[in-house]
Design a protein around this motif. Sequence first.
Motif, PDB file in Angstrom:
ATOM      1  N   GLY A 104       0.774  -1.232   0.000  1.00  0.00           N
ATOM      2  CA  GLY A 104       0.000   0.000   0.000  1.00  0.00           C
ATOM      3  C   GLY A 104       0.808   1.286   0.000  1.00  0.00           C
ATOM      4  O   GLY A 104       0.256   2.353   0.266  1.00  0.00           O
ATOM      5  N   ILE A 105       2.110   1.199  -0.335  1.00  0.00           N
ATOM      6  CA  ILE A 105       2.930   2.423  -0.338  1.00  0.00           C
ATOM      7  C   ILE A 105       3.561   2.707  -1.697  1.00  0.00           C
ATOM      8  O   ILE A 105       4.488   3.510  -1.792  1.00  0.00           O
ATOM      9  CB  ILE A 105       4.018   2.375   0.767  1.00  0.00           C
ATOM     10  N   GLY A 106       3.053   2.043  -2.745  1.00  0.00           N
ATOM     11  CA  GLY A 106       3.518   2.340  -4.095  1.00  0.00           C
ATOM     12  C   GLY A 106       4.532   1.368  -4.677  1.00  0.00           C
ATOM     13  O   GLY A 106       4.928   1.506  -5.829  1.00  0.00           O
ATOM     14  N   ILE A 107       4.931   0.381  -3.903  1.00  0.00           N
ATOM     15  CA  ILE A 107       5.917  -0.578  -4.400  1.00  0.00           C
ATOM     16  C   ILE A 107       5.316  -1.440  -5.511  1.00  0.00           C
ATOM     17  O   ILE A 107       5.950  -1.672  -6.543  1.00  0.00           O
ATOM     18  CB  ILE A 107       6.457  -1.445  -3.245  1.00  0.00           C
ATOM     19  N   GLY A 108       4.100  -1.898  -5.322  1.00  0.00           N
ATOM     20  CA  GLY A 108       3.441  -2.727  -6.331  1.00  0.00           C
ATOM     21  C   GLY A 108       3.345  -2.026  -7.674  1.00  0.00           C
ATOM     22  O   GLY A 108       3.551  -2.634  -8.725  1.00  0.00           O
ATOM     23  N   ARG A 109       3.042  -0.741  -7.656  1.00  0.00           N
ATOM     24  CA  ARG A 109       2.956   0.041  -8.893  1.00  0.00           C
ATOM     25  C   ARG A 109       4.308   0.037  -9.620  1.00  0.00           C
ATOM     26  O   ARG A 109       4.373  -0.121 -10.832  1.00  0.00           O
ATOM     27  CB  ARG A 109       2.526   1.466  -8.554  1.00  0.00           C
ATOM     28  N   LYS A 110       5.391   0.197  -8.849  1.00  0.00           N
ATOM     29  CA  LYS A 110       6.740   0.156  -9.437  1.00  0.00           C
ATOM     30  C   LYS A 110       7.034  -1.224 -10.027  1.00  0.00           C
ATOM     31  O   LYS A 110       7.673  -1.330 -11.075  1.00  0.00           O
ATOM     32  CB  LYS A 110       7.790   0.498  -8.382  1.00  0.00           C
ATOM     33  N   VAL A 111       6.573  -2.267  -9.358  1.00  0.00           N
ATOM     34  CA  VAL A 111       6.810  -3.625  -9.835  1.00  0.00           C
ATOM     35  C   VAL A 111       6.041  -3.879 -11.131  1.00  0.00           C
ATOM     36  O   VAL A 111       6.560  -4.513 -12.057  1.00  0.00           O
ATOM     37  CB  VAL A 111       6.466  -4.663  -8.745  1.00  0.00           C
ATOM     38  N   VAL A 112       4.822  -3.373 -11.232  1.00  0.00           N
ATOM     39  CA  VAL A 112       4.060  -3.507 -12.478  1.00  0.00           C
ATOM     40  C   VAL A 112       4.773  -2.751 -13.602  1.00  0.00           C
ATOM     41  O   VAL A 112       4.889  -3.262 -14.729  1.00  0.00           O
ATOM     42  CB  VAL A 112       2.601  -3.021 -12.307  1.00  0.00           C
ATOM     43  N   GLU A 113       5.272  -1.561 -13.336  1.00  0.00           N
ATOM     44  CA  GLU A 113       6.028  -0.803 -14.347  1.00  0.00           C
ATOM     45  C   GLU A 113       7.262  -1.583 -14.792  1.00  0.00           C
ATOM     46  O   GLU A 113       7.568  -1.656 -15.979  1.00  0.00           O
ATOM     47  CB  GLU A 113       6.432   0.568 -13.815  1.00  0.00           C
ATOM     48  N   PHE A 114       7.966  -2.174 -13.843  1.00  0.00           N
ATOM     49  CA  PHE A 114       9.135  -2.989 -14.151  1.00  0.00           C
ATOM     50  C   PHE A 114       8.737  -4.166 -15.049  1.00  0.00           C
ATOM     51  O   PHE A 114       9.423  -4.484 -16.026  1.00  0.00           O
ATOM     52  CB  PHE A 114       9.772  -3.491 -12.845  1.00  0.00           C
ATOM     53  N   THR A 115       7.620  -4.815 -14.733  1.00  0.00           N
ATOM     54  CA  THR A 115       7.128  -5.947 -15.526  1.00  0.00           C
ATOM     55  C   THR A 115       6.845  -5.508 -16.955  1.00  0.00           C
ATOM     56  O   THR A 115       7.185  -6.215 -17.911  1.00  0.00           O
ATOM     57  CB  THR A 115       5.870  -6.546 -14.864  1.00  0.00           C
ATOM     58  N   LYS A 116       6.234  -4.341 -17.123  1.00  0.00           N
ATOM     59  CA  LYS A 116       5.967  -3.821 -18.467  1.00  0.00           C
ATOM     60  C   LYS A 116       7.276  -3.566 -19.219  1.00  0.00           C
ATOM     61  O   LYS A 116       7.355  -3.825 -20.430  1.00  0.00           O
ATOM     62  CB  LYS A 116       5.128  -2.541 -18.382  1.00  0.00           C
ATOM     63  N   GLU A 117       8.295  -3.086 -18.522  1.00  0.00           N
ATOM     64  CA  GLU A 117       9.599  -2.860 -19.153  1.00  0.00           C
ATOM     65  C   GLU A 117      10.221  -4.178 -19.611  1.00  0.00           C
ATOM     66  O   GLU A 117      10.771  -4.259 -20.711  1.00  0.00           O
ATOM     67  CB  GLU A 117      10.542  -2.145 -18.186  1.00  0.00           C
ATOM     68  N   VAL A 118      10.136  -5.215 -18.775  1.00  0.00           N
ATOM     69  CA  VAL A 118      10.644  -6.535 -19.161  1.00  0.00           C
ATOM     70  C   VAL A 118       9.901  -7.024 -20.402  1.00  0.00           C
ATOM     71  O   VAL A 118      10.515  -7.501 -21.361  1.00  0.00           O
ATOM     72  CB  VAL A 118      10.501  -7.550 -18.002  1.00  0.00           C
ATOM     73  N   ALA A 119       8.589  -6.908 -20.393  1.00  0.00           N
ATOM     74  CA  ALA A 119       7.775  -7.355 -21.524  1.00  0.00           C
ATOM     75  C   ALA A 119       8.152  -6.593 -22.799  1.00  0.00           C
ATOM     76  O   ALA A 119       8.276  -7.188 -23.872  1.00  0.00           O
ATOM     77  CB  ALA A 119       6.287  -7.179 -21.206  1.00  0.00           C
ATOM     78  N   ALA A 120       8.347  -5.290 -22.685  1.00  0.00           N
ATOM     79  CA  ALA A 120       8.706  -4.481 -23.856  1.00  0.00           C
ATOM     80  C   ALA A 120      10.061  -4.913 -24.427  1.00  0.00           C
ATOM     81  O   ALA A 120      10.222  -5.014 -25.652  1.00  0.00           O
ATOM     82  CB  ALA A 120       8.731  -3.000 -23.489  1.00  0.00           C
ATOM     83  N   LYS A 121      11.016  -5.193 -23.542  1.00  0.00           N
ATOM     84  CA  LYS A 121      12.345  -5.642 -24.009  1.00  0.00           C
ATOM     85  C   LYS A 121      12.253  -6.974 -24.744  1.00  0.00           C
ATOM     86  O   LYS A 121      13.070  -7.263 -25.611  1.00  0.00           O
ATOM     87  CB  LYS A 121      13.308  -5.767 -22.829  1.00  0.00           C
ATOM     88  N   LEU A 122      11.265  -7.773 -24.390  1.00  0.00           N
ATOM     89  CA  LEU A 122      11.070  -9.076 -25.031  1.00  0.00           C
ATOM     90  C   LEU A 122      10.096  -8.985 -26.216  1.00  0.00           C
ATOM     91  O   LEU A 122       9.694 -10.013 -26.768  1.00  0.00           O
ATOM     92  CB  LEU A 122      10.547 -10.085 -24.010  1.00  0.00           C
ATOM     93  N   ASN A 123       9.701  -7.760 -26.570  1.00  0.00           N
ATOM     94  CA  ASN A 123       8.767  -7.510 -27.676  1.00  0.00           C
ATOM     95  C   ASN A 123       7.426  -8.208 -27.489  1.00  0.00           C
ATOM     96  O   ASN A 123       6.828  -8.700 -28.442  1.00  0.00           O
ATOM     97  CB  ASN A 123       9.398  -7.920 -29.017  1.00  0.00           C
ATOM     98  N   LYS A 124       6.955  -8.240 -26.250  1.00  0.00           N
ATOM     99  CA  LYS A 124       5.655  -8.830 -25.956  1.00  0.00           C
ATOM    100  C   LYS A 124       4.550  -7.844 -26.305  1.00  0.00           C
ATOM    101  O   LYS A 124       4.740  -6.635 -26.247  1.00  0.00           O
ATOM    102  CB  LYS A 124       5.555  -9.214 -24.468  1.00  0.00           C
ATOM    103  N   ARG A 125       3.399  -8.370 -26.651  1.00  0.00           N
ATOM    104  CA  ARG A 125       2.242  -7.529 -26.960  1.00  0.00           C
ATOM    105  C   ARG A 125       1.260  -7.457 -25.789  1.00  0.00           C
ATOM    106  O   ARG A 125       0.343  -6.639 -25.801  1.00  0.00           O
ATOM    107  CB  ARG A 125       1.522  -8.076 -28.192  1.00  0.00           C
ATOM    108  N   MET A 126       1.458  -8.337 -24.788  1.00  0.00           N
ATOM    109  CA  MET A 126       0.500  -8.396 -23.695  1.00  0.00           C
ATOM    110  C   MET A 126       1.170  -8.957 -22.437  1.00  0.00           C
ATOM    111  O   MET A 126       2.020  -9.830 -22.519  1.00  0.00           O
ATOM    112  CB  MET A 126      -0.678  -9.296 -24.066  1.00  0.00           C
ATOM    113  N   VAL A 127       0.727  -8.424 -21.275  1.00  0.00           N
ATOM    114  CA  VAL A 127       1.050  -8.989 -19.969  1.00  0.00           C
ATOM    115  C   VAL A 127      -0.268  -9.453 -19.372  1.00  0.00           C
ATOM    116  O   VAL A 127      -1.275  -8.745 -19.462  1.00  0.00           O
ATOM    117  CB  VAL A 127       1.709  -7.941 -19.036  1.00  0.00           C
ATOM    118  N   TRP A 128      -0.282 -10.635 -18.779  1.00  0.00           N
ATOM    119  CA  TRP A 128      -1.510 -11.129 -18.176  1.00  0.00           C
ATOM    120  C   TRP A 128      -1.220 -11.761 -16.818  1.00  0.00           C
ATOM    121  O   TRP A 128      -0.078 -12.038 -16.481  1.00  0.00           O
ATOM    122  CB  TRP A 128      -2.245 -12.092 -19.101  1.00  0.00           C
ATOM    123  N   LEU A 129      -2.296 -11.957 -16.044  1.00  0.00           N
ATOM    124  CA  LEU A 129      -2.174 -12.509 -14.698  1.00  0.00           C
ATOM    125  C   LEU A 129      -3.510 -13.071 -14.258  1.00  0.00           C
ATOM    126  O   LEU A 129      -4.533 -12.880 -14.910  1.00  0.00           O
ATOM    127  CB  LEU A 129      -1.712 -11.414 -13.722  1.00  0.00           C
TER     128      LEU A 129
END
Length: 173
Positions: A104-129
Amino acid sequence: MPDVHLMPCTLAELYTLQDIAIRSYNDHYLYLWFDGGAWYVDRSFKEETLQEELTDPNAVFYLIYHDGELVGFLKLNLHQELESHTAEEALELERIYLTKAASGIGIGRKVVEFTKEVAAKLNKRMVWLKAMDSSRSVNFYEQNGFVKCGTYTLPFEQMKPEYRGMYVMKMEL
């Protein structure tokens, strides 16, 4: 904004991962189970299971640090198909687990942003969960760009039936 760093987790950090996995899981999820979570913790976080997952070339783990303190972990499945997206196009965010103190202090938001960066580097079109339909995490993921696209029911008899429902959620990149 919180000072958050994600460090790749290798086999050398197996016991560090095991410790933070059990601590963060115990902070949030024991109420789901008839046995207080003992079966799930043993199944998911025992040494053999983590060793197998850490050596899986499709899975990557990151240890999450906030202000230099270990507060959680992230698990991604790099090539995991969903709907009309192939394994080459889709990445699964399998777990973000944080300790109660780090929630609840913003760490999760940073982790989601990091996940999107990993996905972009791998040329992914979608992240799912998958997110528990009874959890506040659904709102968190919606606030971070995910949309519901399906449902899933966990097959665990040890889990209280009212908590077995999951939403499948995705974010197009």
